[in-house]
Design an enzyme around this catalytic site. Sequence first.
Site, PDB file in Angstrom:
ATOM      1  N   HIS A   1       3.808  -1.153   3.756  1.00  0.00           N
ATOM      2  CA  HIS A   1       3.189   0.154   3.514  1.00  0.00           C
ATOM      3  C   HIS A   1       4.302   1.161   3.257  1.00  0.00           C
ATOM      4  CE1 HIS A   1       0.021   3.187   3.812  1.00  0.00           C
ATOM      5  NE2 HIS A   1       0.836   3.916   4.555  1.00  0.00           N
TER       6      HIS A   1
ATOM      7  N   LYS B   1      -7.036  -0.351  20.313  1.00  0.00           N
ATOM      8  CA  LYS B   1      -7.493  -0.024  18.960  1.00  0.00           C
ATOM      9  C   LYS B   1      -7.928  -1.271  18.194  1.00  0.00           C
ATOM     10  CE  LYS B   1      -3.707   2.531  18.204  1.00  0.00           C
ATOM     11  NZ  LYS B   1      -2.726   3.460  17.586  1.00  0.00           N
TER      12      LYS B   1
ATOM     13  N   SER C   1       0.863  -1.178   0.000  1.00  0.00           N
ATOM     14  CA  SER C   1       0.000   0.000   0.000  1.00  0.00           C
ATOM     15  C   SER C   1       0.894   1.222   0.000  1.00  0.00           C
ATOM     16  CB  SER C   1      -0.944  -0.006   1.213  1.00  0.00           C
ATOM     17  OG  SER C   1      -0.229  -0.139   2.427  1.00  0.00           O
TER      18      SER C   1
ATOM     19  N   GLU D   1       1.202   5.587   0.760  1.00  0.00           N
ATOM     20  CA  GLU D   1       0.637   6.783   1.384  1.00  0.00           C
ATOM     21  C   GLU D   1       0.993   8.015   0.570  1.00  0.00           C
ATOM     22  OE1 GLU D   1       0.771   7.596   5.772  1.00  0.00           O
ATOM     23  OE2 GLU D   1       1.986   9.318   5.120  1.00  0.00           O
TER      24      GLU D   1
ATOM     25  N   TYR E   1       3.747   1.873  16.881  1.00  0.00           N
ATOM     26  CA  TYR E   1       5.032   2.543  17.112  1.00  0.00           C
ATOM     27  C   TYR E   1       6.023   1.570  17.736  1.00  0.00           C
ATOM     28  CZ  TYR E   1       2.139   6.618  16.236  1.00  0.00           C
ATOM     29  OH  TYR E   1       1.284   7.520  15.651  1.00  0.00           O
TER      30      TYR E   1
ATOM     31  N   ARG F   1       6.273  10.739  -4.201  1.00  0.00           N
ATOM     32  CA  ARG F   1       7.204  10.424  -5.280  1.00  0.00           C
ATOM     33  C   ARG F   1       7.166   8.911  -5.517  1.00  0.00           C
ATOM     34  NH1 ARG F   1      10.026  14.974  -6.488  1.00  0.00           N
ATOM     35  NH2 ARG F   1      11.115  13.749  -8.074  1.00  0.00           N
TER      36      ARG F   1
ATOM     37  N   ALA G   1      -7.531   7.430  19.382  1.00  0.00           N
ATOM     38  CA  ALA G   1      -7.816   6.664  18.169  1.00  0.00           C
ATOM     39  C   ALA G   1      -8.698   5.457  18.453  1.00  0.00           C
ATOM     40  CB  ALA G   1      -6.513   6.224  17.510  1.00  0.00           C
TER      41      ALA G   1
ATOM     42  N   THR H   1      -3.287  11.427   3.573  1.00  0.00           N
ATOM     43  CA  THR H   1      -3.188  12.058   4.883  1.00  0.00           C
ATOM     44  C   THR H   1      -4.181  13.208   5.016  1.00  0.00           C
ATOM     45  OG1 THR H   1      -1.472  13.623   4.218  1.00  0.00           O
ATOM     46  CG2 THR H   1      -0.744  11.468   5.009  1.00  0.00           C
TER      47      THR H   1
ATOM     48  N   PHE I   1      11.849  14.310  10.486  1.00  0.00           N
ATOM     49  CA  PHE I   1      10.741  13.378  10.724  1.00  0.00           C
ATOM     50  C   PHE I   1      11.018  12.516  11.958  1.00  0.00           C
ATOM     51  CE2 PHE I   1       9.576  13.112   5.911  1.00  0.00           C
ATOM     52  CZ  PHE I   1       8.921  14.335   6.006  1.00  0.00           C
TER      53      PHE I   1
ATOM     54  N   ASP J   1      -1.718  14.622  15.306  1.00  0.00           N
ATOM     55  CA  ASP J   1      -0.889  15.577  16.036  1.00  0.00           C
ATOM     56  C   ASP J   1      -1.770  16.715  16.518  1.00  0.00           C
ATOM     57  OD1 ASP J   1       1.436  14.104  15.503  1.00  0.00           O
ATOM     58  OD2 ASP J   1       1.667  15.090  13.556  1.00  0.00           O
TER      59      ASP J   1
ATOM     60  N   GLN K   1       5.111   3.073  12.434  1.00  0.00           N
ATOM     61  CA  GLN K   1       5.973   4.199  12.120  1.00  0.00           C
ATOM     62  C   GLN K   1       7.207   3.662  11.397  1.00  0.00           C
ATOM     63  OE1 GLN K   1       6.831   7.191  11.180  1.00  0.00           O
ATOM     64  NE2 GLN K   1       5.747   7.995  12.972  1.00  0.00           N
TER      65      GLN K   1
ATOM     66  N   GLN L   1      15.688  15.890   5.854  1.00  0.00           N
ATOM     67  CA  GLN L   1      14.246  15.777   6.052  1.00  0.00           C
ATOM     68  C   GLN L   1      13.919  14.559   6.914  1.00  0.00           C
ATOM     69  OE1 GLN L   1      11.867  14.470   2.655  1.00  0.00           O
ATOM     70  NE2 GLN L   1      10.424  16.145   3.042  1.00  0.00           N
TER      71      GLN L   1
ATOM     72  N   ASN M   1      -2.116   0.695  24.067  1.00  0.00           N
ATOM     73  CA  ASN M   1      -2.945   1.522  23.199  1.00  0.00           C
ATOM     74  C   ASN M   1      -3.316   0.777  21.923  1.00  0.00           C
ATOM     75  OD1 ASN M   1      -2.760   3.677  24.983  1.00  0.00           O
ATOM     76  ND2 ASN M   1      -1.021   4.613  23.926  1.00  0.00           N
TER      77      ASN M   1
END
Length: 293
Positions: free
Chosen positions: A264, A163, A7, A9, A143, A270, A123, A40, A214, A101, A174, A210, A159
């Site tokens: 994913h 979910k 998949s 994103e 995560y 890109r 969530a 997103t 992140f 966030d 992540q 970058q 958590n």
Amino acid sequence: MSDPIVSFEFFPPGDEAMAQQLWQSVQRLAPLRPNFVSVTYGADGSTRERTHEFVQRVLRETDLRVAPHLTCVAPRATRCSRSPVTTGSKACGNLVALRGDAPAANLSGDGRYRPHPEGFAYASDLVSGLSQVGNFDISVAAYPEGHPESGGVDADLENLKRKVDAGADRAITQFFFETDLFLRYRDRCAAAGIEANIVPGILPITRFPQLLRFAARCGASVPDWLRARFDGLDDDPDTRRMIAANVAIEQVQRLREHGVEEFHFYTLNRAELAYAICHALGLRPRLNEARVA
């Protein structure tokens, strides 16, 4: 060995040039027949209309399954809200449910997250609410190194279990770069009774500075060996792309050796690196089955 499941994103474009690049990426990746593509959604609602427009274009002009991101931290995101993305999601059938966030309006004076009094606090609450109003295929976030606000991996596992128990179908991690880190996390999920598929999130590295930004924001570690590979390549984009492809291909191949069959990709809109990695995984385009205007 069967073909892996993938998949991709994307994020909504900010201007016409970005929109053209994004659509070129969609056209390039669509023939690989991904399980879905996610889009997103800004936590403060800043991308609401652009997200909705892009989702509708993908639905209208391709055969791709689209999974819009839904967050529960926007200042006006209440249980009764019906944004264009929320209502349009029923046509998609796929969703990525996130807390998101927190914008300034959802922070208390000491910087702590403050849920909307009439909204979804976390969530898991959003997943539960979605499960009650439709038959969605729901992805959530995981995560491996713990969410910066969760208090560590153990707290994050709790958590995640909430979910999944609320109705999530899969957990997308992540990004990470140490294969063993993911494998240990997958084992811990199984030991915690989390039965949903744990899908590794793969970030092909386009620009190393970058990536560092992140990673600092989400608490992901950047190993020294990775820093060494990109050292001195700030002004050498061609070599940087080759190194980036090599790093990601090594990563997915090692994961596949350990039984991982779903990936994913965080494409950053890109297609080149994601396409190359999928090719190395054995995926080939099926043009006769893909409709892309």
